[in-house]
Design a protein around this motif. Structure first.
Motif, PDB file in Angstrom:
ATOM      1  N   SER A  30       0.843  -1.196   0.000  1.00  0.00           N
ATOM      2  CA  SER A  30       0.000   0.000   0.000  1.00  0.00           C
ATOM      3  C   SER A  30       0.873   1.240   0.000  1.00  0.00           C
ATOM      4  CB  SER A  30      -0.909   0.023   1.231  1.00  0.00           C
ATOM      5  OG  SER A  30      -1.658   1.217   1.257  1.00  0.00           O
ATOM      6  N   ASN A  31       0.598   2.153  -0.924  1.00  0.00           N
ATOM      7  CA  ASN A  31       1.296   3.433  -0.918  1.00  0.00           C
ATOM      8  C   ASN A  31       0.708   4.365   0.125  1.00  0.00           C
ATOM      9  OD1 ASN A  31       3.041   2.629  -2.900  1.00  0.00           O
ATOM     10  ND2 ASN A  31       1.867   3.527  -4.558  1.00  0.00           N
ATOM     11  N   GLY A  32      -0.286   3.891   0.855  1.00  0.00           N
ATOM     12  CA  GLY A  32      -0.876   4.606   1.983  1.00  0.00           C
ATOM     13  C   GLY A  32      -0.844   3.683   3.194  1.00  0.00           C
ATOM     14  N   SER A  33      -2.035   3.362   3.723  1.00  0.00           N
ATOM     15  CA  SER A  33      -2.134   2.527   4.920  1.00  0.00           C
ATOM     16  C   SER A  33      -2.767   1.182   4.591  1.00  0.00           C
ATOM     17  CB  SER A  33      -2.971   3.242   5.992  1.00  0.00           C
ATOM     18  OG  SER A  33      -2.305   4.413   6.411  1.00  0.00           O
ATOM     19  N   PHE A  34      -2.672   0.262   5.555  1.00  0.00           N
ATOM     20  CA  PHE A  34      -3.245  -1.076   5.432  1.00  0.00           C
ATOM     21  C   PHE A  34      -4.045  -1.344   6.694  1.00  0.00           C
ATOM     22  CE2 PHE A  34      -2.596  -5.675   6.452  1.00  0.00           C
ATOM     23  CZ  PHE A  34      -3.496  -6.172   5.523  1.00  0.00           C
ATOM     24  N   TYR A  35      -5.321  -1.733   6.536  1.00  0.00           N
ATOM     25  CA  TYR A  35      -6.206  -2.006   7.661  1.00  0.00           C
ATOM     26  C   TYR A  35      -6.801  -3.402   7.521  1.00  0.00           C
ATOM     27  CZ  TYR A  35      -6.071   3.078   7.927  1.00  0.00           C
ATOM     28  OH  TYR A  35      -5.653   4.375   7.995  1.00  0.00           O
ATOM     29  N   MET A  36      -6.816  -4.146   8.619  1.00  0.00           N
ATOM     30  CA  MET A  36      -7.448  -5.464   8.622  1.00  0.00           C
ATOM     31  C   MET A  36      -8.341  -5.566   9.842  1.00  0.00           C
ATOM     32  SD  MET A  36      -5.715  -9.199   8.235  1.00  0.00           S
ATOM     33  CE  MET A  36      -6.753 -10.650   8.178  1.00  0.00           C
ATOM     34  N   SER A  37      -9.646  -5.873   9.598  1.00  0.00           N
ATOM     35  CA  SER A  37     -10.592  -5.987  10.697  1.00  0.00           C
ATOM     36  C   SER A  37     -11.279  -7.347  10.742  1.00  0.00           C
ATOM     37  CB  SER A  37     -11.654  -4.881  10.592  1.00  0.00           C
ATOM     38  OG  SER A  37     -12.351  -4.999   9.361  1.00  0.00           O
ATOM     39  N   GLY A  38     -11.044  -8.198   9.766  1.00  0.00           N
ATOM     40  CA  GLY A  38     -11.655  -9.517   9.738  1.00  0.00           C
ATOM     41  C   GLY A  38     -11.118 -10.329   8.585  1.00  0.00           C
ATOM     42  N   GLY A  39     -11.587 -11.553   8.484  1.00  0.00           N
ATOM     43  CA  GLY A  39     -11.151 -12.443   7.420  1.00  0.00           C
ATOM     44  C   GLY A  39      -9.838 -13.126   7.758  1.00  0.00           C
ATOM     45  N   GLU A  40      -9.260 -13.726   6.744  1.00  0.00           N
ATOM     46  CA  GLU A  40      -7.986 -14.424   6.886  1.00  0.00           C
ATOM     47  C   GLU A  40      -7.074 -13.993   5.747  1.00  0.00           C
ATOM     48  OE1 GLU A  40      -8.594 -18.663   7.058  1.00  0.00           O
ATOM     49  OE2 GLU A  40     -10.172 -18.468   8.567  1.00  0.00           O
ATOM     50  N   LEU A  41      -5.847 -13.632   6.092  1.00  0.00           N
ATOM     51  CA  LEU A  41      -4.856 -13.219   5.106  1.00  0.00           C
ATOM     52  C   LEU A  41      -3.587 -14.025   5.313  1.00  0.00           C
ATOM     53  CD1 LEU A  41      -3.749 -11.356   2.865  1.00  0.00           C
ATOM     54  CD2 LEU A  41      -3.159  -9.703   4.672  1.00  0.00           C
ATOM     55  N   TYR A  42      -3.214 -14.769   4.287  1.00  0.00           N
ATOM     56  CA  TYR A  42      -1.991 -15.570   4.307  1.00  0.00           C
ATOM     57  C   TYR A  42      -1.077 -15.028   3.215  1.00  0.00           C
ATOM     58  CZ  TYR A  42      -5.100 -18.746   6.817  1.00  0.00           C
ATOM     59  OH  TYR A  42      -5.991 -19.287   7.712  1.00  0.00           O
ATOM     60  N   VAL A  43       0.092 -14.552   3.612  1.00  0.00           N
ATOM     61  CA  VAL A  43       1.036 -13.999   2.643  1.00  0.00           C
ATOM     62  C   VAL A  43       2.316 -14.824   2.687  1.00  0.00           C
ATOM     63  CG1 VAL A  43       2.324 -11.993   1.874  1.00  0.00           C
ATOM     64  CG2 VAL A  43       0.106 -11.674   3.003  1.00  0.00           C
ATOM     65  N   ALA A  44       2.598 -15.515   1.599  1.00  0.00           N
ATOM     66  CA  ALA A  44       3.877 -16.199   1.420  1.00  0.00           C
ATOM     67  C   ALA A  44       4.747 -15.212   0.668  1.00  0.00           C
ATOM     68  CB  ALA A  44       3.693 -17.496   0.639  1.00  0.00           C
ATOM     69  N   GLY A  45       5.534 -14.475   1.412  1.00  0.00           N
ATOM     70  CA  GLY A  45       6.275 -13.363   0.858  1.00  0.00           C
ATOM     71  C   GLY A  45       7.544 -13.767   0.150  1.00  0.00           C
ATOM     72  N   PRO A  46       8.286 -12.764  -0.257  1.00  0.00           N
ATOM     73  CA  PRO A  46       9.481 -12.979  -1.066  1.00  0.00           C
ATOM     74  C   PRO A  46      10.649 -13.510  -0.244  1.00  0.00           C
ATOM     75  CG  PRO A  46       9.314 -10.684  -0.472  1.00  0.00           C
ATOM     76  CD  PRO A  46       8.066 -11.340   0.038  1.00  0.00           C
ATOM     77  N   SER A  47      11.558 -14.153  -0.942  1.00  0.00           N
ATOM     78  CA  SER A  47      12.794 -14.586  -0.287  1.00  0.00           C
ATOM     79  C   SER A  47      13.912 -13.577  -0.507  1.00  0.00           C
ATOM     80  CB  SER A  47      13.213 -15.968  -0.804  1.00  0.00           C
ATOM     81  OG  SER A  47      13.361 -15.937  -2.213  1.00  0.00           O
ATOM     82  N   SER A  48      13.695 -12.613  -1.420  1.00  0.00           N
ATOM     83  CA  SER A  48      14.714 -11.590  -1.659  1.00  0.00           C
ATOM     84  C   SER A  48      14.668 -10.533  -0.572  1.00  0.00           C
ATOM     85  CB  SER A  48      14.493 -10.934  -3.025  1.00  0.00           C
ATOM     86  OG  SER A  48      13.296 -10.178  -3.016  1.00  0.00           O
ATOM     87  N   GLY A  49      15.828 -10.007  -0.190  1.00  0.00           N
ATOM     88  CA  GLY A  49      15.911  -9.021   0.876  1.00  0.00           C
ATOM     89  C   GLY A  49      15.392  -7.650   0.501  1.00  0.00           C
ATOM     90  N   GLY A  50      15.121  -7.386  -0.766  1.00  0.00           N
ATOM     91  CA  GLY A  50      14.682  -6.066  -1.190  1.00  0.00           C
ATOM     92  C   GLY A  50      13.176  -5.888  -1.192  1.00  0.00           C
TER      93      GLY A  50
END
Length: 188
Positions: A30-50
């Motif tokens: 997000s180039n602004g903010s990120f809000y989470m109030s419910g649901g399920e979020l699974y993020v398998a993120g990057p292995s790169s350090g950048g």
């Protein structure tokens, strides 16, 4: 606004559903903010350090739902705000895909049990049922790694129970290489 620039009015809002992200770059960005109030979020993120599983320019508020984000430690951001406790666990080295991470309460009831599908160095967790002041056990592949007590902000811990890096911050995390990018208070 131009590509990649912050915008204070922009936000990502998640209030329900099940979202699974498998990212080679930034997972939630997000180039602004990120809000989470419910649901399920699974993020398998990057292995790169950048890149980071979570990337935001404003704030990241978790007030409900289940969040599990994994990825490299180099640019990892942790949620900055919220009423639901957040836990960031980093490991000394890359953990292989299929490593089980479990949180259990003080009577050995499982609170959260996740198995990332990609290699990772950091796991960020937040879930209903977590409470400030709660004592939990962190288990890795079924073996107890450490005990921890959830704090009012973000509980930062290494998988062996040692102290958080002195350069850990709300926002971006710097493990001693280069400058810290981000805003907010330094974590102790």
């Amino acid at each position: 606004r131009g590509r990649g620039k912050s915008h204070s009015e922009a936000s990502i809002n998640i209030s329900g559903g099940v979202i699974r992200i498998d990212a080679e770059g930034d997972g939630v960005d997000s180039n602004g903010s990120f809000y989470m109030s419910g649901g399920e979020l699974y993020v398998a993120g990057p292995s790169s350090g950048g890149d980071s599983a979570l990337d935001y320019d404003g704030s990241c508020e978790i007030s409900g739902g289940l969040l599990m984000a994994t990825g490299s430690a180099g640019m990892m951001q942790v949620p900055s705000d919220g009423i639901q406790p957040r836990l960031a666990v980093w490991f000394d080295g890359v953990q292989p895909a299929g490593t089980q991470i479990e949180l259990a309460d003080d009577v050995n009831q499982t609170i959260l049990d996740v198995t990332p599908e990609k290699p990772f160095e950091v796991v960020i967790l937040s879930a209903p049922g977590l409470e400030v002041g709660q004592t939990c056990a962190l288990l890795v592949n079924g073996e107890k790694a450490t005990d921890l007590t959830l704090t009012e902000t973000v509980t930062l811990i290494s998988s062996d129970g040692s102290a958080a890096p002195t350069q850990m911050r709300f926002g971006r995390m710097d493990m001693g290489e280069g400058r810290v990018e981000g805003r907010g208070k330094a974590m102790q």
